[in-house]
Design a protein around this motif. Structure first.
Motif: not given
Length: 307
Positions: A154-172
Motif C-alpha cells: 500500500l505504501h509503494a502504491l501511494l508513492h507510485t501513484l503520486l509519481m505518476v501524476r507528475l509531469t516530466f518534460c525534456s530532461h530525462n
C-alpha cells in the motif's frame, strides 16, 4: 502547457554511477559478480532452512523470508542495469521506471519490517524464554509477515501513484543505475511538494516504526543481558543478536542518510549510499547470518555433503 506536452518523456536514460565507459566496465563486472553471489547465497539460506527440520523455528522462518526479499530486492534494480550495459543502451521506458519504483519501495520497506519482526523474536527468546513457544506461534509469525506485505504494498502504491501524476518534460537523464525515486523527482517539471510531504510523513512513519521497534526490543534485550550473572550466558545471548544488529546497522545507516531529507538535496554521495542497501546489503546478509551461526553452518554443511 502545449509545449510541455510535446516534450513529455516516454523514457529515461540511466547514466550509471560514473558516466565513463572504462569505469562502467568495472562497475558491470562488480555488479554481475555481486548479483550472482547474492542470488546463490540467499538461495542456499532458503534451501538450508527448508531442508533441515531443526531450523523450522520462527527465527529461521523470518530469515528465509528476508533472504527471499533480498533476492527480489536485488532483482528489481541490478538485472536491468546489466542488460542495458550488454546491449549498449541506457534507456528505460516510463512504464518500466514506474514499475521499478513500485517494487523498489515495496522490497526496501519489507526488509525493514522483517528486521523489526526478527528483533521482536530475539526479544521474546531472551527476555521470555519459557514462554517463547507460546508467544511465537506459527500462526502469529505468518500473520506478522502477511501484515508487513500489505502495508509495504500500500505504501509503494501511494508513492507510485503520486509519481505518476507528475509531469516530466525534456530532461530525462538520471545519474543512477536504476529509477531511484529521488533522482526521478528532481527531473519533474511539476511541483513535487506533495511527494516530499508524503515522504516525510507517511514514508517517515513506515521507515521509523520498524526502526523504533528494533531500538525498543534491543533496549529490553540489553537490560536483560546485563542481569545475567555468567559471562558465558552474556556471550550466548549476544551471539544470537550480533548478526541481526550488523545487518540493521548497515541497512538503516544508509537509508536514513538518503531518504530522510528533501529530494532536492540528493547528491552523488547519496547515490553511493543507495548502492550499499540495494546491492551490498543483500549480498552480505547470507554471509553474516551463516558465518556467525553454528546451526546454519551445520545445515549448509549437510547440503554440501549431500551434493
Amino acid at each position: 502547457m502545449d509545449g510541455d506536452n510535446e516534450t513529455m518523456v516516454a523514457e529515461f536514460l540511466l547514466l550509471g554511477l560514473s558516466g565513463k565507459s572504462e569505469q562502467e566496465e568495472v562497475v558491470f563486472g562488480m555488479f554481475l559478480g555481486m548479483y550472482l553471489v547474492t542470488i546463490s547465497g540467499n538461495l542456499l539460506i532458503i534451501l538450508a532452512i527448508s531442508c533441515d527440520p531443526h531450523l523450522h523455528t520462527p527465527m529461521y522462518f523470518f530469515l528465509a523470508n528476508l533472504s527471499s526479499v533480498d533476492i527480489c530486492f536485488s532483482s528489481v534494480t541490478v538485472p536491468k542495469a546489466l542488460v542495458n550495459h550488454v546491449l549498449g543502451s541506457k534507456s528505460i521506458s516510463y512504464t518500466e521506471c514506474m514499475i521499478q519504483i513500485y517494487f523498489f519501495i515495496t522490497f526496501i520497506n519489507m526488509d525493514g519490517f522483517l528486521l523489526s519482526v526478527m528483533a521482536y523474536d530475539r526479544y521474546v527468546a531472551i527476555c521470555h524464554p519459557l514462554h517463547y513457544t507460546m508467544m511465537m506461534r506459527s500462526r502469529l509469525c505468518v500473520l506478522l509477515v502477511a501484515i508487513s506485505w500489505v502495508i509495504t504494498n500500500l505504501h509503494a502504491l501511494l508513492h507510485t501513484l503520486l509519481m505518476v501524476r507528475l509531469t516530466f518534460c525534456s530532461h530525462n537523464a538520471v545519474h543512477h543505475f536504476f529509477c531511484d525515486p529521488y533522482p526521478i523527482l528532481k527531473l519533474s517539471c511539476s511541483d513535487t511538494f506533495i511527494n516530499d510531504l508524503m515522504v516525510f510523513t507517511v514514508g517517515g512513519v513506515i521507515f521509523l516504526t520498524p526502526f523504533s521497534c528494533i531500538v525498543v526490543s534491543y533496549v529490553y534485550i540489553f537490560s536483560k543481558v546485563l542481569k545475567i550473572p555468567s559471562a558465558r550466558g552474556i556471550r550466548k545471548a549476544l551471539s544470537t543478536c550480533g548478526s541481526h544488529l550488523t545487518v540493521v546497522s548497515l541497512f538503516y545507516g544508509a537509508i536514513l542518510g538518503v531518504y530522510m531529507r528533501p529530494s532536492s538535496s540528493y547528491s552523488l554521495q547519496d547515490t553511493v549510499a543507495t548502492v550499499i542497501f540495494t546491492v551490498v546489503t543483500p549480498l552480505v546478509n547470507p554471509f553474516i547470518y551463516s558465518l556467525r551461526n553454528q546451526d546454519m553452518k551445520g545445515a549448509l554443511r549437510k547440503i554440501m555433503l549431500r551434493s
